[in-house]
Design a protein around this motif. Structure first.
Motif, PDB file in Angstrom:
ATOM      1  N   HIS A 127      -7.160 -22.657  -3.614  1.00 14.95           N
ATOM      2  CA  HIS A 127      -7.095 -21.718  -2.497  1.00 14.95           C
ATOM      3  C   HIS A 127      -7.527 -20.322  -2.920  1.00 14.95           C
ATOM      4  N   ASP A 128      -7.063 -19.855  -4.076  1.00 15.14           N
ATOM      5  CA  ASP A 128      -7.392 -18.497  -4.515  1.00 15.14           C
ATOM      6  C   ASP A 128      -8.880 -18.347  -4.830  1.00 15.14           C
ATOM      7  N   ARG A 129      -9.497 -19.383  -5.352  1.00 17.45           N
ATOM      8  CA  ARG A 129     -10.931 -19.303  -5.615  1.00 17.45           C
ATOM      9  C   ARG A 129     -11.717 -19.175  -4.314  1.00 17.45           C
ATOM     10  N   LEU A 130     -11.334 -19.945  -3.311  1.00 15.73           N
ATOM     11  CA  LEU A 130     -11.995 -19.818  -2.013  1.00 15.73           C
ATOM     12  C   LEU A 130     -11.759 -18.436  -1.408  1.00 15.73           C
ATOM     13  N   ARG A 131     -10.530 -17.930  -1.530  1.00 15.68           N
ATOM     14  CA  ARG A 131     -10.224 -16.608  -0.974  1.00 15.68           C
ATOM     15  C   ARG A 131     -11.054 -15.526  -1.652  1.00 15.68           C
ATOM     16  N   ASP A 132     -11.191 -15.580  -2.967  1.00 10.55           N
ATOM     17  CA  ASP A 132     -11.992 -14.580  -3.672  1.00 10.55           C
ATOM     18  C   ASP A 132     -13.448 -14.624  -3.212  1.00 10.55           C
ATOM     19  N   ARG A 133     -13.974 -15.820  -2.991  1.00 13.52           N
ATOM     20  CA  ARG A 133     -15.374 -15.934  -2.580  1.00 13.52           C
ATOM     21  C   ARG A 133     -15.574 -15.466  -1.145  1.00 13.52           C
ATOM     22  N   VAL A 134     -14.601 -15.712  -0.287  1.00 14.95           N
ATOM     23  CA  VAL A 134     -14.717 -15.225   1.088  1.00 14.95           C
ATOM     24  C   VAL A 134     -14.657 -13.705   1.123  1.00 14.95           C
ATOM     25  N   ARG A 135     -13.797 -13.110   0.310  1.00 12.58           N
ATOM     26  CA  ARG A 135     -13.724 -11.658   0.257  1.00 12.58           C
ATOM     27  C   ARG A 135     -15.031 -11.060  -0.271  1.00 12.58           C
ATOM     28  N   GLU A 136     -15.596 -11.663  -1.303  1.00 17.77           N
ATOM     29  CA  GLU A 136     -16.860 -11.152  -1.822  1.00 17.77           C
ATOM     30  C   GLU A 136     -17.988 -11.314  -0.815  1.00 17.77           C
ATOM     31  N   ALA A 137     -17.979 -12.414  -0.059  1.00 16.52           N
ATOM     32  CA  ALA A 137     -18.986 -12.598   0.977  1.00 16.52           C
ATOM     33  C   ALA A 137     -18.834 -11.592   2.112  1.00 16.52           C
ATOM     34  N   SER A 138     -17.620 -11.066   2.296  1.00 14.95           N
ATOM     35  CA  SER A 138     -17.374 -10.041   3.317  1.00 14.95           C
ATOM     36  C   SER A 138     -17.618  -8.632   2.808  1.00 14.95           C
ATOM     37  N   GLY A 139     -18.119  -8.486   1.573  1.00  9.41           N
ATOM     38  CA  GLY A 139     -18.394  -7.171   1.020  1.00  9.41           C
ATOM     39  C   GLY A 139     -17.193  -6.503   0.392  1.00  9.41           C
ATOM     40  N   ARG A 140     -16.135  -7.253   0.068  1.00  3.48           N
ATOM     41  CA  ARG A 140     -14.935  -6.704  -0.557  1.00  3.48           C
ATOM     42  C   ARG A 140     -14.826  -7.211  -1.991  1.00  3.48           C
ATOM     43  N   GLY A 141     -13.928  -6.591  -2.738  1.00  2.44           N
ATOM     44  CA  GLY A 141     -13.639  -7.060  -4.078  1.00  2.44           C
ATOM     45  C   GLY A 141     -12.822  -8.337  -4.033  1.00  2.44           C
ATOM     46  N   PRO A 142     -12.842  -9.124  -5.120  1.00  2.49           N
ATOM     47  CA  PRO A 142     -12.089 -10.389  -5.108  1.00  2.49           C
ATOM     48  C   PRO A 142     -10.582 -10.196  -5.023  1.00  2.49           C
ATOM     49  N   LEU A 160      -4.807 -14.806   2.384  1.00  5.49           N
ATOM     50  CA  LEU A 160      -3.449 -15.069   1.923  1.00  5.49           C
ATOM     51  C   LEU A 160      -3.318 -14.928   0.411  1.00  5.49           C
ATOM     52  N   PRO A 161      -2.799 -13.801  -0.099  1.00  6.01           N
ATOM     53  CA  PRO A 161      -2.550 -13.698  -1.545  1.00  6.01           C
ATOM     54  C   PRO A 161      -1.290 -14.434  -2.010  1.00  6.01           C
ATOM     55  N   ALA A 162      -0.244 -14.488  -1.175  1.00  8.26           N
ATOM     56  CA  ALA A 162       1.012 -15.102  -1.616  1.00  8.26           C
ATOM     57  C   ALA A 162       1.754 -15.650  -0.412  1.00  8.26           C
ATOM     58  N   VAL A 163       2.525 -16.714  -0.645  1.00  9.40           N
ATOM     59  CA  VAL A 163       3.337 -17.338   0.402  1.00  9.40           C
ATOM     60  C   VAL A 163       4.590 -17.909  -0.243  1.00  9.40           C
ATOM     61  N   MET A 164       5.673 -17.924   0.510  1.00 11.62           N
ATOM     62  CA  MET A 164       6.934 -18.488   0.030  1.00 11.62           C
ATOM     63  C   MET A 164       7.693 -19.027   1.238  1.00 11.62           C
ATOM     64  N   VAL A 165       8.226 -20.227   1.121  1.00 12.38           N
ATOM     65  CA  VAL A 165       8.962 -20.879   2.199  1.00 12.38           C
ATOM     66  C   VAL A 165      10.419 -20.982   1.795  1.00 12.38           C
ATOM     67  N   THR A 166      11.309 -20.534   2.679  1.00 10.54           N
ATOM     68  CA  THR A 166      12.744 -20.569   2.429  1.00 10.54           C
ATOM     69  C   THR A 166      13.453 -21.092   3.674  1.00 10.54           C
ATOM     70  N   ALA A 167      14.760 -21.187   3.579  1.00  6.82           N
ATOM     71  CA  ALA A 167      15.549 -21.483   4.763  1.00  6.82           C
ATOM     72  C   ALA A 167      15.474 -20.322   5.746  1.00  6.82           C
TER      73      ALA A 167
END
Length: 262
Positions: free
Chosen positions: A78-93, A139-146
């Motif tokens: 997931h993080d690799r895809l996110r970094d590539r999408v950000r770079e394709a949008s002209g942003r840093g990874p 999405l940089p981070a996610v956590m599921v709780t009660a």
């Protein structure tokens, strides 16, 4: 997935050891077939036993899913895809700003009592998804709780998890709703060096209203609801719910990268 998406997905996956002659046993099914089953399950919201027979055997798919969940390969993918999408949008990874929020969802009968709770504010009996998104909605981070876990306590753990997962710590700005005000703001400033701003609703606000800097988060929650598996939480383990969210987001990002490539 489409033929245009597969090269994008394949490049973001970790190369198996046996493929590079580093040991290990070759798999009986190709990764594209296994990934297709998981994507089909997340998008359609079906049970594992309802996977169509023309897909690979269910026990092989479950083994693939558990191995990727246990070794953290889904988060890496997931993080690799996110970094590539950000770079394709002209942003840093790596993002420099984030938005923190939570979503309470109903828990199915399969959710154990020890892993569920009641959210008194939303009147929801189930689980709560605490996520951090950047300004583009990724999405940089996610956590599921009660659902009974308060946002302030979950925000502290979520920021700590975000710092451990980020390779180059660049986040210096963050926004959260009024439930994260107080000690979390001091902790973010003194320990994590993050300028966390708690955004509160005005006294005259009635009904639903998008708070400042809150639109990327509300859009993210709307995107999650497009995957029927995420319409409610039916997972026994919270880390499985975490993985399902990342699989859902990877589908959107791979589709976007394939469309840009065309």
């Amino acid at each position: 997935m489409t033929d245009a998406e597969w090269p994008v997905v394949r490049d973001a996956m970790r190369v198996p050891a046996w493929w590079e002659e580093r040991g290990g046993q070759s798999e009986s099914y190709c990764h594209r077939q296994l990934v297709d089953v998981v994507r089909y399950l997340v998008a359609g919201g079906i049970a594992w036993r309802a996977v169509p027979a023309d897909f690979p055997a269910r026990d092989r798919v479950c083994a693939f899913f558990r191995r990727w969940r246990g070794k953290g390969l889904v988060a890496e993918f997931h993080d690799r895809l996110r970094d590539r999408v950000r770079e394709a949008s002209g942003r840093g990874p790596e993002p420099t700003a984030g938005i923190i929020d939570a979503q309470s969802v109903e828990g199915a009968a399969s959710v154990p009592v020890a892993g569920r709770g009641f959210d008194g504010g939303k009147k929801v009996n189930g689980r709560k998804r605490h996520i951090v998104v950047d300004t583009l909605g990724f999405l940089p981070a996610v956590m599921v709780t009660a659902a009974s876990v308060i946002d302030r306590e979950a925000g502290r753990m979520l920021l700590g998890r975000l710092r451990m997962r980020t390779q180059r710590w660049r986040i210096s700005l963050a926004w959260a709703d009024g439930g994260c005000a107080g000690r979390l703001v001091d902790l973010a400033r003194d320990v994590l060096r993050i300028a966390l701003t708690a955004i509160r609703r005005t006294d005259d606000a009635t009904g639903f209203a998008v708070l400042p800097k809150g639109w990327p988060m509300e859009r993210r929650f709307a995107w999650l609801m497009r995957s029927r598996r995420l319409a409610r939480d039916c997972e026994i383990r919270t880390d499985t719910s975490d993985v399902m969210i990342r699989w859902s987001r990877s589908m959107v990002m791979s589709h976007r990268l394939a469309r840009r490539a065309r």
